[in-house]
Design an enzyme around this catalytic site. Structure first.
Site, PDB file in Angstrom:
ATOM      1  NE  ARG A 119       2.923   0.350  -1.308  1.00 30.59           N
ATOM      2  CZ  ARG A 119       3.777   0.648  -2.289  1.00 30.59           C
ATOM      3  NH1 ARG A 119       3.346   0.660  -3.542  1.00 30.59           N
ATOM      4  NH2 ARG A 119       5.039   0.903  -2.037  1.00 30.59           N
ATOM      5  CB  CYS A 170       5.522   1.272  -7.128  1.00 29.59           C
ATOM      6  SG  CYS A 170       5.178   2.310  -5.707  1.00 29.59           S
TER       7      CYS A 170
END
Lengths: 75, 218
Positions: free
Chosen positions: B132, B55
């Site tokens: 995601r 991330c």
């Protein structure tokens, strides 16, 4: 809140938006005057209206008496 | 079973070409509504968690393409099921450790309302984190594209830019874009839907493989 701090003073972006509506201004005017993104101006104006620092008439935003006093002050 | 459990028991996905689910959320830039983005393209994306390695690379990569997105009239809005304090600490950490300032807001979706509305939680992957996901929402608030990546795989920023370019080109010119299209490449003329139009196409000056597959330059 991003524009009005818990003690009632304004953040930098809050002050910029308040000063941008010294004369009647649209959201687009405030974007042009402050250089802030459209979404940020919309949310900031909403917060300043809720704080009675800015009034909204149709598509125009302007300082309230309280907002004008706040703009003249350093806080 | 509570109302929230009922919703979570049958998570759904939003649908393309329908209004994107409305929300009002706490973000690192203050409370924001989906409607605050009307008039701009919006790329709403989720990440599994703050202070995690993939991330972090993605956030730096999103920050890198942000100026290019702004040139295209597009804004970025991140999301994870973390607190706003965690988000603030993380973006400050990224700036301190990597020298990358995160210029876009990030939703602190602790009550998971936005995540559930957009189908960001994939229980088969994780019941506590968002996958995601990327949602492209047009200036009228219509959901135009969705991309889902698993937890293990960081997203491709070039593809996100390409997708914005492709959608804007399609809207502006009434065309479609072929596989691996890039700005400047030829575009696809929509296939004719009558025999008359199919016959007329022969003299239209397009580069045609056959009547149903014709390209032109813009």
């Amino acid at each position: 809140m991003p524009c009005v701090r818990p003690d009632g003073t304004l953040s930098g972006s809050g002050r910029a938006m308040l000063e941008a509506v010294q004369t009647d201004s649209t959201v687009a005017d405030v974007v042009a005057k402050t250089g802030m993104p459209l979404f940020r101006v919309r949310s900031g104006l909403r917060e300043l209206v809720a704080a009675d620092l800015i009034s909204e008439t149709g598509e125009l935003f302007s300082q309230t008496e309280q907002g004008a006093a706040k703009a003249r002050s350093s806080g | 079973m509570t109302a929230i459990e009922q919703v979570e028991a049958r998570p759904g996905l939003p649908r393309l070409n329908e209004p994107a689910p409305a929300f009002e959320a706490v973000t690192t830039h203050g409370p924001l509504k989906l409607s605050d983005f009307e008039g701009s393209w919006l790329i709403l994306f989720s990440h599994p968690a703050d202070f995690t390695p993939v991330c972090t690379t993605e956030f730096m990569a999103f920050a890198e393409i942000y100026p290019e997105l702004q040139k295209r009239g597009a804004e970025l809005l991140g999301l994870s099921i973390d607190s706003v304090y965690s988000h603030i600490a993380w973006v400050r950490n990224i700036e301190e450790k990597a020298g990358v300032k995160i210029p876009f807001p990030v939703i602190a979706d602790l009550d998971r309302k936005v995540a559930i509305a957009y189908g960001m939680v994939m229980p088969g992957e994780s019941k506590t984190e968002t996958s995601r996901c990327v949602f492209l929402i047009d200036p009228k608030g219509i959901l135009r594209a969705m991309i889902y990546y698993p937890l293990t795989t960081g997203r491709n920023m070039d593809e996100i830019l390409r997708l914005v370019d492709a959608l804007q080109t399609a809207d502006a010119n009434g065309v479609a874009t072929p596989a691996n299209w890039r700005p400047g490449d030829k575009v696809i003329v929509p296939a004719p839907n009558t025999t008359e139009l199919a016959e007329e196409r022969a003299g239209a000056g397009y580069e045609c493989t056959d009547w149903y597959l014709c390209k032109k330059s813009l």
